[in-house]
Design an enzyme around this catalytic site. Structure first.
Site, PDB file in Angstrom:
ATOM      1  CE1 TYR A 110      -4.355  -1.383   0.635  1.00 54.11           C
ATOM      2  CE2 TYR A 110      -3.069  -3.013   1.838  1.00 54.11           C
ATOM      3  CZ  TYR A 110      -4.251  -2.627   1.235  1.00 54.11           C
ATOM      4  OH  TYR A 110      -5.326  -3.469   1.241  1.00 54.11           O
ATOM      5  CE1 TYR A 149      -2.171  -6.721   3.924  1.00 57.63           C
ATOM      6  CE2 TYR A 149      -2.898  -6.473   1.656  1.00 57.63           C
ATOM      7  CZ  TYR A 149      -3.143  -6.366   3.013  1.00 57.63           C
ATOM      8  OH  TYR A 149      -4.356  -5.906   3.453  1.00 57.63           O
ATOM      9  NE  ARG A 159      -6.665  -9.892   4.941  1.00 55.10           N
ATOM     10  CZ  ARG A 159      -7.800  -9.414   4.427  1.00 55.10           C
ATOM     11  NH1 ARG A 159      -7.940  -8.110   4.234  1.00 55.10           N
ATOM     12  NH2 ARG A 159      -8.808 -10.218   4.115  1.00 55.10           N
ATOM     13  CG  HIS A 162      -8.067  -7.600   0.123  1.00 55.87           C
ATOM     14  ND1 HIS A 162      -6.906  -8.156   0.613  1.00 55.87           N
ATOM     15  CD2 HIS A 162      -8.199  -6.393   0.753  1.00 55.87           C
ATOM     16  CE1 HIS A 162      -6.354  -7.329   1.496  1.00 55.87           C
ATOM     17  NE2 HIS A 162      -7.116  -6.250   1.591  1.00 55.87           N
ATOM     18  CG  HIS A 164     -10.007  -2.362   1.326  1.00 57.07           C
ATOM     19  ND1 HIS A 164     -10.394  -2.873   2.536  1.00 57.07           N
ATOM     20  CD2 HIS A 164      -8.694  -2.674   1.193  1.00 57.07           C
ATOM     21  CE1 HIS A 164      -9.371  -3.469   3.115  1.00 57.07           C
ATOM     22  NE2 HIS A 164      -8.327  -3.366   2.323  1.00 57.07           N
TER      23      HIS A 164
END
Length: 244
Positions: A110, A149, A159, A162, A164
């Site tokens: 991110y 990640y 995780r 995905h 959001h």
């Protein structure tokens, strides 16, 4: 003398049991620190809170829904098209709703100061976008498939890939947040956020569907992801949280 018009807020029934995650889930460690420990207090919402601000097309930039064209260069990774419809509990389209997304880059990183794991940032990818639904309730984004990640929830925790999603109604007080996953991810079985959803069918509604009709030759893979606000087929919605 005219009778004043009475303003009534709509009332909706409950979604089926098991559709949404509990606020405190043992496998998801940080919920123990942030879930409410006292009874919730209902704050009355007056006309100002439920009728503004207006979220119209004038607030969107040219490339807000194309995350691959927001910089001079192209981002790294597999280009994808994500599209779907925003529907109410009766299957009717929800028009002119602001849909926002945020995600990691192709390496699972991110663009924020809290993400420090050793995967490179992409100078040509911010990982944020927004769009308004059209008259059919449809939204469309072009982006990069995010990578998995690591996070520190448990030993060797990763995780699944995905994206959001945030959906607004006609006001900032009307906001719902969910996540979209990709088919056949091998990390589903060990992810406590995905598995915190009690109902198996509700969990599967968080997984997008590959669509070859949307896929564009020599350009991008296509995925369908509908968001249903209420009812038997309601999407899974979560408390707002910091991604880890």
């Amino acid at each position: 003398m005219a009778t004043p018009t009475e303003f009534r807020l709509p009332h909706y029934g409950e979604d089926p049991e098991g559709t949404h995650p509990p606020l405190d889930y043992a496998g998801y460690r940080s919920t123990a620190l942030r879930h409410p420990k006292q009874d919730l207090v209902l704050l009355p919402q007056m006309l100002t809170e439920v009728t503004g601000p207006l979220l119209g097309p004038g607030r969107l930039g040219e490339f807000d829904n194309d995350l691959t064209r927001q910089h001079a260069g192209e981002p790294q990774g597999q280009r994808i098209i994500v599209t779907g419809r925003l529907l109410d509990g009766d299957g009717r389209p929800v028009r002119d709703s602001l849909v926002e997304i945020w995600q990691a880059n192709a390496g699972g990183r991110y663009r924020h100061t809290g993400d420090r794991w050793p995967s490179p940032l992409d100078p040509n990818f911010d990982g944020v976008g927004r769009a308004l639904t059209d008259s059919d309730g449809r939204y469309t984004f072009t982006t990069i498939k995010p990578g998995a990640y690591p996070w520190k929830n448990h030993d060797n925790a990763w995780r699944p890939a995905h994206i959001h999603f945030s959906v607004f109604g006609s006001a900032f007080t009307q906001r719902l947040v969910t996540q979209m996953y990709f088919p056949d991810d091998p990390l589903f079985s060990q992810d406590p956020i995905f598995n915190s959803i009690p109902d198996e069918k509700a969990r599967r509604r968080m997984v997008s569907r590959y669509d070859h009709e949307i896929t564009q030759s020599e350009w991008a893979l296509g995925f369908q992801f509908d968001i249903v606000l209420r009812g038997r087929d309601a999407s899974v919605f979560e408390e707002e949280e910091d991604d880890e």
